[in-house]
Structure formats: structure tokens, C-alpha cells
Design a protein around this motif. Structure first.
Motif, PDB file in Angstrom:
ATOM      1  N   GLU A 115      35.776 -21.736 -17.021  1.00  9.12           N
ATOM      2  CA  GLU A 115      36.517 -22.666 -17.879  1.00  9.12           C
ATOM      3  C   GLU A 115      37.243 -21.870 -18.956  1.00  9.12           C
ATOM      4  O   GLU A 115      36.708 -20.927 -19.526  1.00  9.12           O
ATOM      5  N   ASN A 116      38.472 -22.274 -19.245  1.00  8.16           N
ATOM      6  CA  ASN A 116      39.279 -21.568 -20.236  1.00  8.16           C
ATOM      7  C   ASN A 116      39.231 -22.314 -21.567  1.00  8.16           C
ATOM      8  O   ASN A 116      39.820 -23.368 -21.707  1.00  8.16           O
ATOM      9  N   LEU A 117      38.498 -21.765 -22.526  1.00  5.56           N
ATOM     10  CA  LEU A 117      38.448 -22.321 -23.875  1.00  5.56           C
ATOM     11  C   LEU A 117      39.180 -21.361 -24.797  1.00  5.56           C
ATOM     12  O   LEU A 117      38.836 -20.186 -24.873  1.00  5.56           O
ATOM     13  N   THR A 118      40.194 -21.856 -25.485  1.00  5.55           N
ATOM     14  CA  THR A 118      40.942 -20.991 -26.399  1.00  5.55           C
ATOM     15  C   THR A 118      40.151 -20.816 -27.689  1.00  5.55           C
ATOM     16  O   THR A 118      39.305 -21.652 -28.039  1.00  5.55           O
ATOM     17  N   GLU A 119      40.443 -19.730 -28.387  1.00  4.25           N
ATOM     18  CA  GLU A 119      39.772 -19.467 -29.654  1.00  4.25           C
ATOM     19  C   GLU A 119      40.063 -20.586 -30.656  1.00  4.25           C
ATOM     20  O   GLU A 119      39.185 -20.992 -31.410  1.00  4.25           O
ATOM     21  N   ALA A 120      41.295 -21.094 -30.654  1.00  2.00           N
ATOM     22  CA  ALA A 120      41.660 -22.173 -31.580  1.00  2.00           C
ATOM     23  C   ALA A 120      40.827 -23.425 -31.323  1.00  2.00           C
ATOM     24  O   ALA A 120      40.358 -24.070 -32.270  1.00  2.00           O
ATOM     25  N   SER A 121      40.617 -23.777 -30.056  1.00  3.06           N
ATOM     26  CA  SER A 121      39.820 -24.974 -29.760  1.00  3.06           C
ATOM     27  C   SER A 121      38.359 -24.774 -30.137  1.00  3.06           C
ATOM     28  O   SER A 121      37.700 -25.716 -30.582  1.00  3.06           O
ATOM     29  N   VAL A 122      37.862 -23.553 -29.974  1.00  6.18           N
ATOM     30  CA  VAL A 122      36.475 -23.262 -30.358  1.00  6.18           C
ATOM     31  C   VAL A 122      36.314 -23.370 -31.871  1.00  6.18           C
ATOM     32  O   VAL A 122      35.346 -23.954 -32.362  1.00  6.18           O
ATOM     33  N   VAL A 123      37.275 -22.846 -32.617  1.00  6.94           N
ATOM     34  CA  VAL A 123      37.211 -22.932 -34.081  1.00  6.94           C
ATOM     35  C   VAL A 123      37.285 -24.385 -34.531  1.00  6.94           C
ATOM     36  O   VAL A 123      36.517 -24.811 -35.408  1.00  6.94           O
ATOM     37  N   ARG A 124      38.183 -25.168 -33.925  1.00  5.35           N
ATOM     38  CA  ARG A 124      38.275 -26.592 -34.274  1.00  5.35           C
ATOM     39  C   ARG A 124      36.967 -27.318 -33.984  1.00  5.35           C
ATOM     40  O   ARG A 124      36.499 -28.127 -34.781  1.00  5.35           O
ATOM     41  N   ARG A 125      36.351 -27.011 -32.843  1.00  5.45           N
ATOM     42  CA  ARG A 125      35.069 -27.635 -32.482  1.00  5.45           C
ATOM     43  C   ARG A 125      33.989 -27.220 -33.476  1.00  5.45           C
ATOM     44  O   ARG A 125      33.152 -28.031 -33.877  1.00  5.45           O
ATOM     45  N   PRO A 131      28.215 -29.799 -40.952  1.00  2.00           N
ATOM     46  CA  PRO A 131      27.702 -30.969 -41.693  1.00  2.00           C
ATOM     47  C   PRO A 131      28.556 -31.272 -42.926  1.00  2.00           C
ATOM     48  O   PRO A 131      29.333 -30.431 -43.382  1.00  2.00           O
ATOM     49  N   PRO A 132      28.398 -32.467 -43.477  1.00  2.00           N
ATOM     50  CA  PRO A 132      29.226 -32.886 -44.620  1.00  2.00           C
ATOM     51  C   PRO A 132      29.126 -31.958 -45.839  1.00  2.00           C
ATOM     52  O   PRO A 132      30.071 -31.880 -46.619  1.00  2.00           O
ATOM     53  N   ARG A 133      28.031 -31.267 -45.996  1.00  2.00           N
ATOM     54  CA  ARG A 133      27.906 -30.395 -47.172  1.00  2.00           C
ATOM     55  C   ARG A 133      28.913 -29.247 -47.150  1.00  2.00           C
ATOM     56  O   ARG A 133      29.153 -28.612 -48.158  1.00  2.00           O
ATOM     57  N   TYR A 134      29.492 -28.968 -45.993  1.00  2.00           N
ATOM     58  CA  TYR A 134      30.509 -27.912 -45.876  1.00  2.00           C
ATOM     59  C   TYR A 134      31.927 -28.490 -45.841  1.00  2.00           C
ATOM     60  O   TYR A 134      32.864 -27.777 -45.483  1.00  2.00           O
ATOM     61  N   LEU A 135      32.111 -29.733 -46.195  1.00  2.00           N
ATOM     62  CA  LEU A 135      33.401 -30.400 -46.091  1.00  2.00           C
ATOM     63  C   LEU A 135      34.503 -29.672 -46.863  1.00  2.00           C
ATOM     64  O   LEU A 135      35.617 -29.521 -46.371  1.00  2.00           O
ATOM     65  N   GLN A 136      34.209 -29.216 -48.068  1.00  2.00           N
ATOM     66  CA  GLN A 136      35.222 -28.519 -48.866  1.00  2.00           C
ATOM     67  C   GLN A 136      35.640 -27.216 -48.196  1.00  2.00           C
ATOM     68  O   GLN A 136      36.823 -26.867 -48.178  1.00  2.00           O
ATOM     69  N   ILE A 137      34.690 -26.490 -47.636  1.00  2.89           N
ATOM     70  CA  ILE A 137      35.010 -25.222 -46.966  1.00  2.89           C
ATOM     71  C   ILE A 137      35.813 -25.499 -45.702  1.00  2.89           C
ATOM     72  O   ILE A 137      36.806 -24.797 -45.424  1.00  2.89           O
ATOM     73  N   VAL A 138      35.432 -26.520 -44.948  1.00  2.32           N
ATOM     74  CA  VAL A 138      36.142 -26.881 -43.715  1.00  2.32           C
ATOM     75  C   VAL A 138      37.582 -27.254 -44.048  1.00  2.32           C
ATOM     76  O   VAL A 138      38.525 -26.823 -43.370  1.00  2.32           O
ATOM     77  N   THR A 139      37.767 -28.050 -45.097  1.00  2.00           N
ATOM     78  CA  THR A 139      39.107 -28.465 -45.501  1.00  2.00           C
ATOM     79  C   THR A 139      39.950 -27.266 -45.900  1.00  2.00           C
ATOM     80  O   THR A 139      41.127 -27.163 -45.532  1.00  2.00           O
ATOM     81  N   ALA A 140      39.366 -26.322 -46.618  1.00  3.59           N
ATOM     82  CA  ALA A 140      40.095 -25.121 -47.026  1.00  3.59           C
ATOM     83  C   ALA A 140      40.492 -24.276 -45.812  1.00  3.59           C
ATOM     84  O   ALA A 140      41.597 -23.747 -45.768  1.00  3.59           O
ATOM     85  N   ILE A 141      39.609 -24.174 -44.844  1.00  2.76           N
ATOM     86  CA  ILE A 141      39.916 -23.388 -43.639  1.00  2.76           C
ATOM     87  C   ILE A 141      41.010 -24.056 -42.828  1.00  2.76           C
ATOM     88  O   ILE A 141      41.915 -23.404 -42.321  1.00  2.76           O
TER      89      ILE A 141
END
Length: 142
Positions: A115-125, A131-141
Motif C-alpha cells: 500500500e502506498n501511504l504518502t508522508e503527508a497523509s501519515v502526518v495528517r493522520r 488528543p485535545p491537550r495537543y490542539l494548540q501544537i497541532v494547529t501550529a503545525i
């Protein structure tokens, strides 16, 4: 293992590529050397399935079947891994490093089955699974 057999010029014994393979002389010796090289790296549990094989080609085909399986088994394993990938969630008590390692292992197993999984799709996943406690970091990334 294939790389090692090729490096020692023994791969022709595993995959002779025609009717040139003979049970006498140099070709038979190469066959026995290739089988011996395979036997030397196999654990005792797997060795019992290989000992009765007559040629290095038969040994190699048995290994492929043992570790890759039939096509339908590969598809079933792939479907299970993809379901695990899609339902991936980071545990509340799980560290980021442990979760990253778990994701990388899962992605590598999926890719090993073709199966071909791109790095971008893995990062998005990965970011969706945080978890919600990392919401600010996720938004910044993002």
C-alpha cells in the motif's frame, strides 16, 4: 537475505532462470551453498519447515510463503492494518515518542504489503489522532 545470496554469487541457485540448473558439478554446489546460507540465518522454529526441501529454490519459495503468505492472506492483513491505521488514537497516558513509534511501525507494515501511504497523509493522520491537550501544537503545525 536475498542481498546476501546475491553478494556471495549464490542467487542463481535459488532462481536459476531456466533449464541450465544441473544436480552435478558447480551448479549443485552453488545450490547447497545457497541452502546452507539460508539455513544459517533461520531460527530453529522455522528451520523445521525447510530441512526437507530438495533445492535452494524450494527453500526460498517456502520462506516466501511463510512470511508473505498467499495473496488473499496479504489482502486480509492489509485490510486489518488499514482499519487499525484509520482508527488510530493516541492514548491519554501515551507519550508522543511511543505514539510516533507505534504509527511508524504500523505504516511500515502497511507499506510492506504494497500500500502506498504518502508522508503527508501519515502526518495528517498523526495530527488527527492527537488528543485535545495537543490542539494548540497541532494547529501550529497545520
Amino acid at each position: 537475505m536475498e542481498c546476501g545470496l546475491r553478494a556471495n554469487e549464490l542467487w542463481d541457485a535459488v532462481d536459476p532462470g531456466g533449464d541450465a540448473f544441473k544436480k552435478e558439478g558447480a551448479e549443485h554446489r552453488k545450490d547447497r551453498q545457497a541452502a546452507s546460507a539460508i539455513y544459517s540465518v533461520m531460527p530453529m522454529d522455522d528451520l523445521q519447515h525447510l530441512i526437507a526441501k530438495a533445492t535452494a529454490k524450494e527453500v526460498w519459495d517456502t520462506l516466501k510463503l511463510m512470511f508473505e503468505g498467499h495473496t488473499c492472506v496479504k489482502h486480509a492483513n492489509l485490510q486489518t492494518l488499514l482499519r487499525n491505521y484509520e482508527t488510530l488514537v493516541m492514548g491519554d497516558d501515551e507519550s508522543v515518542d511511543a505514539f510516533t513509534s507505534r504509527v511508524a511501525t504500523l505504516v511500515n507494515r502497511i507499506r510492506a504489503l504494497g500500500e502506498n501511504l504518502t508522508e503527508a497523509s501519515v502526518v495528517r493522520r498523526f495530527l488527527r489522532a492527537a488528543p485535545p491537550r495537543y490542539l494548540q501544537i497541532v494547529t501550529a503545525i497545520e
